[in-house]
Design an enzyme around this catalytic site. Structure first.
Site, mmCIF file in Angstrom:
data_model
loop_
_atom_site.group_PDB
_atom_site.id
_atom_site.type_symbol
_atom_site.label_atom_id
_atom_site.label_comp_id
_atom_site.label_asym_id
_atom_site.label_seq_id
_atom_site.Cartn_x
_atom_site.Cartn_y
_atom_site.Cartn_z
ATOM 1 N N LYS A 3 125.374 32.503 70.039
ATOM 2 C CA LYS A 3 125.624 31.920 71.358
ATOM 3 C C LYS A 3 127.038 31.344 71.345
ATOM 4 O O LYS A 3 127.304 30.310 70.758
ATOM 5 C CB LYS A 3 124.603 30.830 71.682
ATOM 6 N N ASP A 24 152.779 44.586 65.318
ATOM 7 C CA ASP A 24 153.018 43.846 66.567
ATOM 8 C C ASP A 24 154.393 44.187 67.145
ATOM 9 O O ASP A 24 154.553 44.280 68.358
ATOM 10 C CB ASP A 24 152.964 42.332 66.285
ATOM 11 N N LYS A 48 119.370 25.952 70.088
ATOM 12 C CA LYS A 48 120.592 25.155 69.928
ATOM 13 C C LYS A 48 120.631 24.588 68.517
ATOM 14 O O LYS A 48 119.643 24.012 68.051
ATOM 15 C CB LYS A 48 120.597 23.993 70.932
ATOM 16 N N ARG A 80 131.073 31.597 86.259
ATOM 17 C CA ARG A 80 129.655 31.547 86.609
ATOM 18 C C ARG A 80 129.433 30.615 87.794
ATOM 19 O O ARG A 80 128.623 30.898 88.683
ATOM 20 C CB ARG A 80 128.867 31.046 85.390
#
Ligand code: 0XT
Length: 308
Positions: A110, A29, A305, A131
């Protein structure tokens, strides 16, 4: 200066890709930060040499006065839901009635984040949007430019619109809420709210500090590329430089789909990001054509789900 600037951009783009997309750092880093500071210093000294796809945008520019509304050329649909094995079998029956017995599926995790649309012209990121209601979203381009997993320039200069889920890894969520606690500020309820909250505020410098990431999961439209299956479109997105979830898997039968949902219902706590289910998609894009859409959702996909 111009030569060094070009060199720095390419180095930082490559190091960023390995660190944020492949999760395999190429340099420490400290080295990345040193080069980023050199780039920022050079761009400050030579402002007319700054390009819009410079990695320096990862730091975040000035706040926007408000969000512009943007229209999605291809609507971003929602997914129908399945809550148990019987729902999945009913989905499979409907699909096979429409396209025949030899259908196969792709299962994907999901992600529980914020669905976004990314538009590239000749490989350059020109727009990022929420969206919204599926037809009209908000232009959050400057916030999305700060998300290191989102390529500013694709590995091949396609004009393409890509959908993905912006998310906040669990570890980043814990750290953010600790900082909120210390500062006596309101904590976020969950990583989805934290991701949405980080991207739907007007100051890109805040978005830049929230350690957000993105999994690309579908192509809205693309010029000059034909893929036959959904799985091939995921592989193509990976080739272009997007972060694509490694757990996406072809499932030849609904039995395989059910096994996949059971596996990840058990193992979701092992993941470094939150998921709220499994998305099941018919693999053949020709079958997508045959199946089409209901008013709200594609008939060629459903979201299983997990029990809350
Ligand atoms: C085709 O539409 C979709 N596909 C998805 N795929 C994954 N993996 N995750 C999502 N959250 C998702 N959401 C939508 C609306």
């Amino acid at each position: 200066a111009e030569k060094r600037l070009k060199e720095l951009r390419l180095l930082l783009e490559d190091y960023g890709y390995h660190y944020y997309v492949l999760d395999t750092p190429k340099v420490p880093d400290s080295e990345y930060d040193r080069l980023m500071n050199e780039l920022l210093q050079l761009e400050a000294d030579y402002p007319d040499l700054v390009t819009e796809d410079s990695p320096s945008v990862r730091i975040g520019g000035p706040p926007a006065p408000s969000f512009k509304k943007v229209a999605h050329r291809v609507p971003m649909m929602s997914l129908s839901n399945a809550f148990n094995e019987e729902d999945l079998r009913a989905f499979d029956r409907r699909v096979r009635q429409a396209v025949g017995e030899h259908v196969s599926y792709v299962c994907e995790l999901k992600f529980d984040g914020l669905a976004v649309s990314l538009t590239y012209e000749n490989g350059k990121l020109v727009r990022g949007a929420t969206r919204g209601d599926g037809t009209i979203g908000e232009d959050i381009t400057n916030n999305l430019r700060t998300v290191p997993a989102i390529p500013l320039r694709l590995k091949q200069p396609y004009s393409i619109e890509v959908r993905g889920e912006a998310y906040m890894p669990k570890a980043s969520f814990e750290r953010l809420n600790e900082a909120k606690e210390q500062a006596g500020e309101e904590k976020f309820a969950n990583p989805r709210n934290a991701a949405a909250g980080s991207l739907r505020q007007l100051d890109p410098k805040i978005a830049a500090k929230r350690n957000l990431s993105l999994f690309a999961y579908s192509i809205g439209e693309v010029e000059g590329k034909n893929v036959q299956t959904h799985f091939d479109s995921l592989m193509f997105l990976k080739e272009l430089g997007f972060k694509v979830n490694e757990e996406a898997a072809k499932c030849e039968t609904i039995e395989d789909v059910i096994a996949y949902t059971e596996k990840w219902s058990e193992r979701r706590h092992e993941l470094p990001y939150e998921i709220d289910g499994v998305v099941v998609k018919v693999n053949s894009l020709a079958d997508h054509e045959k199946l089409g859409f209901t008013a709200k959702s594609p008939r060629w996909a459903t979201a299983f789900k997990f029990p809350a």
